[in-house]
Every structure is written in C-alpha cells, then in structure tokens.
Scaffold this motif. Structure first.
Motif, PDB file in Angstrom:
ATOM      1  N   MET A  15       1.200   6.737 -16.535  1.00  0.00           N
ATOM      2  CA  MET A  15       2.452   7.068 -15.873  1.00  0.00           C
ATOM      3  C   MET A  15       3.495   7.329 -16.951  1.00  0.00           C
ATOM      4  N   TYR A  16       4.152   8.475 -16.844  1.00  0.00           N
ATOM      5  CA  TYR A  16       5.088   8.929 -17.868  1.00  0.00           C
ATOM      6  C   TYR A  16       6.478   9.021 -17.264  1.00  0.00           C
ATOM      7  N   VAL A  57       4.585  -2.927 -14.183  1.00  0.00           N
ATOM      8  CA  VAL A  57       4.525  -2.317 -12.851  1.00  0.00           C
ATOM      9  C   VAL A  57       3.653  -1.063 -12.891  1.00  0.00           C
ATOM     10  N   GLN A  58       3.842  -0.210 -13.892  1.00  0.00           N
ATOM     11  CA  GLN A  58       3.011   0.996 -14.003  1.00  0.00           C
ATOM     12  C   GLN A  58       1.540   0.622 -14.186  1.00  0.00           C
ATOM     13  N   LEU A  62      -1.469   1.617 -11.448  1.00  0.00           N
ATOM     14  CA  LEU A  62      -2.716   2.292 -11.815  1.00  0.00           C
ATOM     15  C   LEU A  62      -3.933   1.439 -11.480  1.00  0.00           C
ATOM     16  N   LEU A  63      -3.827   0.142 -11.699  1.00  0.00           N
ATOM     17  CA  LEU A  63      -4.918  -0.775 -11.358  1.00  0.00           C
ATOM     18  C   LEU A  63      -5.172  -0.764  -9.850  1.00  0.00           C
ATOM     19  N   GLY A  64      -4.103  -0.810  -9.062  1.00  0.00           N
ATOM     20  CA  GLY A  64      -4.242  -0.778  -7.615  1.00  0.00           C
ATOM     21  C   GLY A  64      -4.831   0.526  -7.106  1.00  0.00           C
ATOM     22  N   LEU A  65      -4.395   1.645  -7.681  1.00  0.00           N
ATOM     23  CA  LEU A  65      -4.955   2.936  -7.287  1.00  0.00           C
ATOM     24  C   LEU A  65      -6.430   3.042  -7.661  1.00  0.00           C
ATOM     25  N   CYS A 115       2.506  11.075 -12.919  1.00  0.00           N
ATOM     26  CA  CYS A 115       1.296  10.240 -12.863  1.00  0.00           C
ATOM     27  C   CYS A 115       0.073  11.076 -13.197  1.00  0.00           C
ATOM     28  N   GLU A 116      -0.589  10.744 -14.262  1.00  0.00           N
ATOM     29  CA  GLU A 116      -1.822  11.433 -14.678  1.00  0.00           C
ATOM     30  C   GLU A 116      -3.027  10.635 -14.213  1.00  0.00           C
TER      31      GLU A 116
END
Length: 134
Positions: A15-16, A57-58, A62-65, A115-116
């Motif tokens: 996430m950028y 949080v980012q 990403l972990l949740g996704l 979000c990549e």
C-alpha cells in the motif's frame, strides 16, 4: 478542471500513500471547492482511503485481504493472479474526495493509498479535480 497522471513503481504487494499527490493536484488546479477523483486503471490494483498514522494498519489490511482471498488451485485464470483480481474488485478502482478551502476533506487519521496486489509493476493512477458549478 484538471486531470493529472502519476507513475508508481511497486513491490509484489503493498500500500502506497499517495495523499501528497492528491494535495498537489488540488493545489495545482486552484480549485477551492469541489471534488477530486483518484482512479486506478488496473485490474489487479486499487485505491482506498484508510488510516495513515500507524503503518501496521496497512500491514493488517493486506494480511486480511490475503486471508479473505487466498490463491487457490481451482482458479482457472491463466495468468495465475486471480486472488489479485478479487482483492482489486473488493477494494475498488477509485475514491472520491471532497475539496473545501483548496484542501481535501480527509479525516485526521485518513490517507489515500494505491494498493498493489500483483507486482512488482510500473503502475499509473489519475487524479481528476473538478470545481463546484458556479
């Protein structure tokens, strides 16, 4: 009204924070009251608004996704990036931000993130800034 295009080199997944680009596009447009749309033209990436104070949080997003959309052998897409397509569809391709007094109306903890989900890649995103009608 202006549209600005930006280029971003990404890692495999991440996430950028692109909030500074949004602020700069608004400043350059001279718009004091209106809307800004941040758009991602890719099918394995997205744009979201979320907390910008704690980098964990980012990581957690990403972990949740990854947990919600794991790679599965049953996927049929030949490129092997179906999980990235699912994440992109869930997050969405664009965000709209209100503008007042020449600034984006973001909450104190909010930032705008590209979000990549399928990198590394060279990505593009656009920001369109529009003034309220006179």
């Amino acid at each position: 009204m202006i549209t600005k295009e930006y280029t971003l080199r990404t890692d495999r997944e991440g996430m950028y924070n692109i909030t500074a680009s949004l602020r700069e596009a608004i400043r350059q447009s001279g718009v004091q009251s209106g809307l800004a749309v941040v758009h991602c033209p890719h099918t394995t990436a997205g744009v979201t608004i979320n907390e910008n104070a704690d980098p964990d949080v980012q990581h957690d997003l990403l972990l949740g996704l990854a947990a919600a959309f794991p790679d599965r052998p049953a996927f049929r897409h030949a490129e092997g990036n179906s999980a990235a397509h699912l994440k992109s569809s869930c997050v969405g391709a664009s965000q709209t931000v209100l503008i007042e007094d020449g600034r984006p109306l973001l909450g104190i903890w909010q930032g705008v993130y590209f979000c990549e989900f399928d990198g590394p890649r060279t990505r593009k995103y656009q920001i369109k800034v529009m003034a309220d009608p006179a």
